[in-house]
Motif scaffolding. Structure first.
Motif, PDB file in Angstrom:
ATOM      1  N   UNK A  80     -15.879  16.191 104.944  1.00  0.00           N
ATOM      2  CA  UNK A  80     -14.914  17.283 105.080  1.00  0.00           C
ATOM      3  C   UNK A  80     -13.870  16.971 106.145  1.00  0.00           C
ATOM      4  N   UNK A  81     -14.320  16.433 107.274  1.00  0.00           N
ATOM      5  CA  UNK A  81     -13.429  16.000 108.352  1.00  0.00           C
ATOM      6  C   UNK A  81     -14.240  15.080 109.252  1.00  0.00           C
ATOM      7  N   UNK A  82     -13.723  14.755 110.420  1.00  0.00           N
ATOM      8  CA  UNK A  82     -14.397  13.795 111.296  1.00  0.00           C
ATOM      9  C   UNK A  82     -15.804  14.242 111.704  1.00  0.00           C
ATOM     10  N   UNK A  83     -16.062  15.539 111.735  1.00  0.00           N
ATOM     11  CA  UNK A  83     -17.336  16.008 112.262  1.00  0.00           C
ATOM     12  C   UNK A  83     -18.179  16.806 111.280  1.00  0.00           C
ATOM     13  N   UNK A  84     -17.775  16.914 110.025  1.00  0.00           N
ATOM     14  CA  UNK A  84     -18.561  17.700 109.071  1.00  0.00           C
ATOM     15  C   UNK A  84     -18.651  16.992 107.725  1.00  0.00           C
ATOM     16  N   UNK A  85     -19.846  17.061 107.132  1.00  0.00           N
ATOM     17  CA  UNK A  85     -20.057  16.563 105.782  1.00  0.00           C
ATOM     18  C   UNK A  85     -20.785  17.646 104.982  1.00  0.00           C
ATOM     19  N   UNK A  86     -20.622  17.613 103.669  1.00  0.00           N
ATOM     20  CA  UNK A  86     -21.194  18.638 102.799  1.00  0.00           C
ATOM     21  C   UNK A  86     -22.072  17.976 101.732  1.00  0.00           C
ATOM     22  N   UNK A  87     -23.198  18.612 101.441  1.00  0.00           N
ATOM     23  CA  UNK A  87     -24.083  18.124 100.383  1.00  0.00           C
ATOM     24  C   UNK A  87     -23.442  18.415  99.029  1.00  0.00           C
ATOM     25  N   UNK A  88     -23.270  17.388  98.224  1.00  0.00           N
ATOM     26  CA  UNK A  88     -22.798  17.557  96.845  1.00  0.00           C
ATOM     27  C   UNK A  88     -24.012  17.628  95.928  1.00  0.00           C
ATOM     28  N   UNK A  89     -24.962  16.717  96.128  1.00  0.00           N
ATOM     29  CA  UNK A  89     -26.196  16.786  95.349  1.00  0.00           C
ATOM     30  C   UNK A  89     -27.325  16.041  96.042  1.00  0.00           C
ATOM     31  N   UNK A  90     -28.513  16.617  95.928  1.00  0.00           N
ATOM     32  CA  UNK A  90     -29.758  16.011  96.382  1.00  0.00           C
ATOM     33  C   UNK A  90     -30.884  16.838  95.784  1.00  0.00           C
ATOM     34  N   UNK A  91     -31.972  16.195  95.426  1.00  0.00           N
ATOM     35  CA  UNK A  91     -33.062  16.903  94.747  1.00  0.00           C
ATOM     36  C   UNK A  91     -33.705  17.998  95.594  1.00  0.00           C
ATOM     37  N   UNK A  92     -33.635  17.896  96.930  1.00  0.00           N
ATOM     38  CA  UNK A  92     -34.333  18.852  97.784  1.00  0.00           C
ATOM     39  C   UNK A  92     -33.398  19.779  98.575  1.00  0.00           C
ATOM     40  N   UNK A  93     -32.112  19.463  98.638  1.00  0.00           N
ATOM     41  CA  UNK A  93     -31.187  20.265  99.434  1.00  0.00           C
ATOM     42  C   UNK A  93     -30.254  21.074  98.544  1.00  0.00           C
ATOM     43  N   UNK A  94     -29.794  22.200  99.090  1.00  0.00           N
ATOM     44  CA  UNK A  94     -28.866  23.049  98.347  1.00  0.00           C
ATOM     45  C   UNK A  94     -27.460  22.469  98.364  1.00  0.00           C
ATOM     46  N   UNK A  95     -26.826  22.494  97.208  1.00  0.00           N
ATOM     47  CA  UNK A  95     -25.433  22.070  97.125  1.00  0.00           C
ATOM     48  C   UNK A  95     -24.595  22.962  98.039  1.00  0.00           C
ATOM     49  N   UNK A  96     -23.666  22.374  98.765  1.00  0.00           N
ATOM     50  CA  UNK A  96     -22.776  23.129  99.640  1.00  0.00           C
ATOM     51  C   UNK A  96     -23.250  23.238 101.078  1.00  0.00           C
TER      52      UNK A  96
END
Length: 172
Positions: A80-96
């Protein structure tokens, strides 16, 4: 009185903007950490940041950067920027789910910055260390910088903590 903070990013040839970083996210029950080495990523689940000895490694693999995406096996992230990332997909984590960077290191292993987040905003005391070891301490209140001190007088334990180098973590 507003304080303006300028951070200069140094990118070396072949240096990824997320290398040598630790991102965290708390979902109300577990703390998840994403640890980026130079070319490897680990996704770690624990009850708290103090409980890393009992942490569970959910995945560990090489990663590739493609535009603003990080792809590592079944884990896909968006920068998202230098200090944040977002989950797009993973079997155990919620998207977003958004992970915030709490620690970053220079390629030589020296700490670049460390700080905490509250509700997705920088909060409390952050330390920024330039490549020559000069420390800037910034206090944030819910994302707003309220005080900046260059070369603050620090407790010896804090100085020691800030000097700890990057090392491979959780390499069980």
């Amino acid at each position: 009185m507003k304080t303006i903070i300028c951070l200069i990013l140094i990118f070396q040839k072949g240096y990824s903007p997320i290398s040598y970083s630790i991102y965290t996210c708390y979902d109300g029950e577990y703390e998840y950490s994403i640890v980026f080495d130079e070319n490897e990523i680990q996704l770690i689940k624990s009850l708290s940041s103090e409980d890393l000895l009992m942490a569970e490694i959910l995945s560990k693999s090489k990663y590739v950067l493609k535009d603003d995406m990080v792809i590592a096996g079944n884990l896909k992230l968006k920068i998202l920027d230098e200090k944040k990332i977002e989950i797009i997909s993973h079997r155990e984590l919620k998207e977003g789910m958004v992970f915030c960077c709490t620690k970053r290191y220079y390629p030589n292993g020296k700490r670049k910055f460390v700080g905490e987040w509250k509700d997705g905003k920088q909060d409390g005391v952050w330390f920024y260390i330039d490549p020559h070891g000069k420390i800037t301490q910034v206090t944030y209140d819910m994302g707003n910088p309220v005080k900046q001190t260059i070369n603050p007088s620090l407790d010896p334990q804090v100085k020691h903590f800030l000097s700890l180098p990057w090392k491979k973590r959780h390499s069980r």
